[in-house]
Motif scaffolding. Structure first.
Motif, mmCIF file in Angstrom:
data_model
loop_
_atom_site.group_PDB
_atom_site.id
_atom_site.type_symbol
_atom_site.label_atom_id
_atom_site.label_comp_id
_atom_site.label_asym_id
_atom_site.label_seq_id
_atom_site.Cartn_x
_atom_site.Cartn_y
_atom_site.Cartn_z
ATOM 1 N N LEU A 231 56.561 48.199 4.009
ATOM 2 C CA LEU A 231 56.245 46.774 4.086
ATOM 3 C C LEU A 231 56.222 46.310 5.537
ATOM 4 C CD1 LEU A 231 55.744 44.038 2.752
ATOM 5 C CD2 LEU A 231 58.231 43.786 2.482
ATOM 6 N N ALA A 232 57.178 46.776 6.345
ATOM 7 C CA ALA A 232 57.228 46.404 7.760
ATOM 8 C C ALA A 232 55.979 46.893 8.492
ATOM 9 C CB ALA A 232 58.487 46.975 8.407
ATOM 10 N N LEU A 233 55.503 48.086 8.158
ATOM 11 C CA LEU A 233 54.294 48.622 8.794
ATOM 12 C C LEU A 233 53.074 47.777 8.432
ATOM 13 C CD1 LEU A 233 54.882 52.463 8.340
ATOM 14 C CD2 LEU A 233 55.014 51.150 10.467
ATOM 15 N N VAL A 234 53.005 47.342 7.181
ATOM 16 C CA VAL A 234 51.888 46.486 6.752
ATOM 17 C C VAL A 234 51.932 45.152 7.503
ATOM 18 C CG1 VAL A 234 50.942 45.176 4.816
ATOM 19 C CG2 VAL A 234 51.647 47.552 4.479
ATOM 20 N N ILE A 235 53.116 44.555 7.586
ATOM 21 C CA ILE A 235 53.261 43.282 8.311
ATOM 22 C C ILE A 235 52.864 43.453 9.772
ATOM 23 C CG2 ILE A 235 54.925 41.557 9.113
ATOM 24 C CD1 ILE A 235 56.517 42.137 6.495
ATOM 25 N N TRP A 236 53.338 44.549 10.378
ATOM 26 C CA TRP A 236 53.002 44.816 11.779
ATOM 27 C C TRP A 236 51.483 44.946 11.971
ATOM 28 C CZ3 TRP A 236 50.376 48.874 13.968
ATOM 29 C CH2 TRP A 236 50.367 48.917 15.371
ATOM 30 N N GLY A 237 50.816 45.721 11.091
ATOM 31 C CA GLY A 237 49.372 45.924 11.199
ATOM 32 C C GLY A 237 48.605 44.627 11.049
ATOM 33 N N LEU A 238 49.019 43.788 10.091
ATOM 34 C CA LEU A 238 48.350 42.500 9.907
ATOM 35 C C LEU A 238 48.574 41.579 11.103
ATOM 36 C CD1 LEU A 238 49.188 41.940 6.134
ATOM 37 C CD2 LEU A 238 46.896 42.244 7.103
ATOM 38 N N MET A 239 49.793 41.574 11.648
ATOM 39 C CA MET A 239 50.083 40.741 12.807
ATOM 40 C C MET A 239 49.259 41.194 14.005
ATOM 41 S SD MET A 239 51.953 38.073 13.609
ATOM 42 C CE MET A 239 53.394 38.008 12.543
ATOM 43 N N TYR A 240 49.131 42.503 14.172
ATOM 44 C CA TYR A 240 48.323 43.014 15.291
ATOM 45 C C TYR A 240 46.872 42.561 15.157
ATOM 46 C CZ TYR A 240 45.762 46.130 18.329
ATOM 47 O OH TYR A 240 44.901 46.613 19.291
ATOM 48 N N ASN A 241 46.321 42.677 13.952
ATOM 49 C CA ASN A 241 44.919 42.315 13.737
ATOM 50 C C ASN A 241 44.689 40.809 13.751
ATOM 51 O OD1 ASN A 241 43.065 44.741 13.152
ATOM 52 N ND2 ASN A 241 44.921 45.242 12.003
ATOM 53 N N SER A 242 45.766 40.028 13.641
ATOM 54 C CA SER A 242 45.611 38.578 13.681
ATOM 55 C C SER A 242 45.310 38.079 15.086
ATOM 56 C CB SER A 242 46.879 37.902 13.154
ATOM 57 O OG SER A 242 47.925 37.990 14.106
ATOM 58 N N GLY A 243 45.603 38.898 16.094
ATOM 59 C CA GLY A 243 45.399 38.479 17.478
ATOM 60 C C GLY A 243 46.678 38.060 18.169
ATOM 61 N N ILE A 244 47.749 37.822 17.384
ATOM 62 C CA ILE A 244 49.071 37.522 17.951
ATOM 63 C C ILE A 244 49.742 38.851 18.273
ATOM 64 C CG2 ILE A 244 51.348 36.534 17.466
ATOM 65 C CD1 ILE A 244 49.974 34.476 15.725
ATOM 66 N N HIS A 245 50.464 38.903 19.383
ATOM 67 C CA HIS A 245 51.052 40.174 19.789
ATOM 68 C C HIS A 245 51.937 40.721 18.674
ATOM 69 C CE1 HIS A 245 53.009 43.205 22.343
ATOM 70 N NE2 HIS A 245 51.925 43.082 23.088
ATOM 71 N N ALA A 246 51.750 42.001 18.364
ATOM 72 C CA ALA A 246 52.379 42.593 17.178
ATOM 73 C C ALA A 246 53.895 42.614 17.247
ATOM 74 C CB ALA A 246 51.845 44.013 16.977
#
Length: 469
Positions: A231-246
């Protein structure tokens, strides 16, 4: 004649840098032990990066720039990028847990006690930014790097303490750690607010949904790393792709952990997870980031240009002068306004030395430098050289200042750690316990009896007549 009216009693004044409570002292000792070892590894990684980049520069560049990862998920990143966005998320996760613990169980839980380190940290970030801006406005440089000298690297600072062998009292170490925790919080906010250009709202909403699920699982006491790590990896990947620093994802998850103890618990879940993850952060994640970020090419006059370009000069002066003036000045002013009294065993020179030590701004300063001048590799290289030089200068100055008081620190540290009755609790925390005094009387009587026995044996040996010639 009437007796004069007695003056009202003066309100009790808070002691600044007072002795820590026993639970705080134990937590601090455990946390700093890991951070100190990690700091030494970090120091070694930074040296290795410099040697590698300046002896086999082409291989360093090819390894740092090697891309891997799923392209379809927008995660085909270079090794250096994975280190900055991926591994540092672990570092910021630990920072989030530290901050949560400080807010609910540590030095920041009491607003009055929190005022000093918060004001000191804020001034320690604002003054370096102002110093950088002034240097660049006067010198005609770019103000984009104003945030570079605002960060403090606690691991590197503790590594310096380990190298110079200074036994800082626990109160000074706790003040330095609390400063760094608050510093990390505002560095995270700076990264999120000032270094986000475009936002993919669908990915950001997905990250928030993931964080909500993470929070609900924690509140329902669901256990199992096999649930939280994916779950943490999914959250990290989505945050990275959002444009906000992961790395923001790491902080958010760290802040969600429960850091208060319930009945029957020796450690809260947050403390337990932090204990497991901190060695990974301090010993692996941060050193690997340093290995692929500190590789500054010193050819072409990179160091010589540090004092001629306003951008790099602003970074050095911000770290060395701005940090020291900001933290020391902010602390001094805060104690005056809050009417706090400095611990009688310490002096303002000690606060000044710790403020100088906080000018070591390695890890987060390197990260912000890369973000501030993204796309300009030449400037990034020079900014990194300035961060290294500024941090080294601050370390040397702090080492010299701390050496002046090393005997005082050693005496205070030994007094804090003395455990004559060998019960695992330092004696200074037991002085108000009647049973402690009974144990100590028994220990002293036992020692006195042993001394008397040895004296009798020695006297008997002296009075024994010599044997036949």
């Amino acid at each position: 004649m009437a007796a004069p009216t007695p003056a009202p009693p003066s309100p009790s004044r808070r002691t600044f840098l007072a002795r820590l409570s026993l639970p705080e002292r134990n937590y601090l000792a455990d946390a700093l032990r890991t951070e100190t070892v990690g700091g030494v590894i970090l120091l070694a990684a930074a040296i290795a990066a410099l040697v590698w980049a300046n002896t086999f520069g082409s291989s360093y560049a090819s390894v740092s720039g090697f891309h891997f990862g799923p392209e379809s998920l927008g995660l085909n990143l270079s090794v250096a990028h994975w280190a900055a966005d991926g591994l540092l998320a672990i570092f910021f996760f630990v920072a989030g847990v530290e901050l949560k613990r400080e807010l609910v169980a540590g030095e920041l839980r009491d607003p009055k006690a929190a005022a000093l380190p918060v004001v000191a940290a804020l001034c320690g970030m604002a003054v370096p930014a102002v110093v950088y801006a002034l240097v660049n406005v006067v010198g005609g440089g770019s103000t984009d790097g104003w945030a570079v000298p605002t960060a403090t690297d606690i691991a590197f600072a503790l590594a310096v303490l380990a190298v110079i062998g200074t036994s800082l009292p626990n109160a000074l170490r706790a003040f330095l750690l609390t400063l760094a925790v608050v510093d990390d919080l505002f560095a995270i906010l700076i990264i999120a607010v000032f270094f986000t250009e475009k936002i993919d709202f669908m990915a950001l909403i997905g990250a928030f949904v993931g964080l909500a699920v993470f929070y609900l699982l924690l509140r329902r006491n669901v256990r199992g790393w096999y649930i939280y790590v994916p779950l943490a990896l999914v959250i990290w990947g989505l945050m990275y792709n959002s444009g906000i620093h992961a790395t923001i994802a790491g902080v958010a998850m760290g802040l969600m952990l429960r850091c208060t103890r319930r009945d029957g618990e020796t450690h809260s879940p947050g403390e337990h997870i932090e204990h497991l993850i901190r060695p990974l952060s301090a010993g692996v994640a941060v050193p690997l980031f340093a290995l692929f970020s500190a590789g500054v090419s010193l050819s072409g006059g990179a160091l010589a240009d540090v004092f001629t370009r306003p951008e790099t000069l602003g970074v050095v002066l911000g770290l060395v002068v701005g940090k020291t003036v900001g933290i020391f000045g902010g602390t001094w002013l805060a104690t005056r306004f809050t009417k706090a009294e400095l611990n009688k065993d310490l002096a303002w020179a000690d606060v000044f030395a710790v403020a100088t030590l906080a000018g070591i701004g390695f890890t987060v300063s390197l990260l912000i430098g890369e973000l501030a001048f993204a796309g300009d590799e030449g400037m990034i290289n020079e900014i990194k050289a300035a961060v290294l030089l500024g941090s080294l200068t601050a370390a040397v100055l702090a080492g010299v200042l701390l050496k002046f008081r090393v005997r005082t620190y050693r005496a205070l540290h030994e007094a804090e750690e003395l455990d004559e009755d060998e019960d695992g609790v330092p004696d200074i925390y037991e002085q108000d316990d009647p049973e402690y005094h009974l144990r100590m009387a028994a220990i002293h009587e036992k020692k006195a009896a042993e001394h008397r026995r040895l004296a009798q044996l020695a006297g008997a040996a002296r009075s024994k007549p010599d044997g036949p010639a």
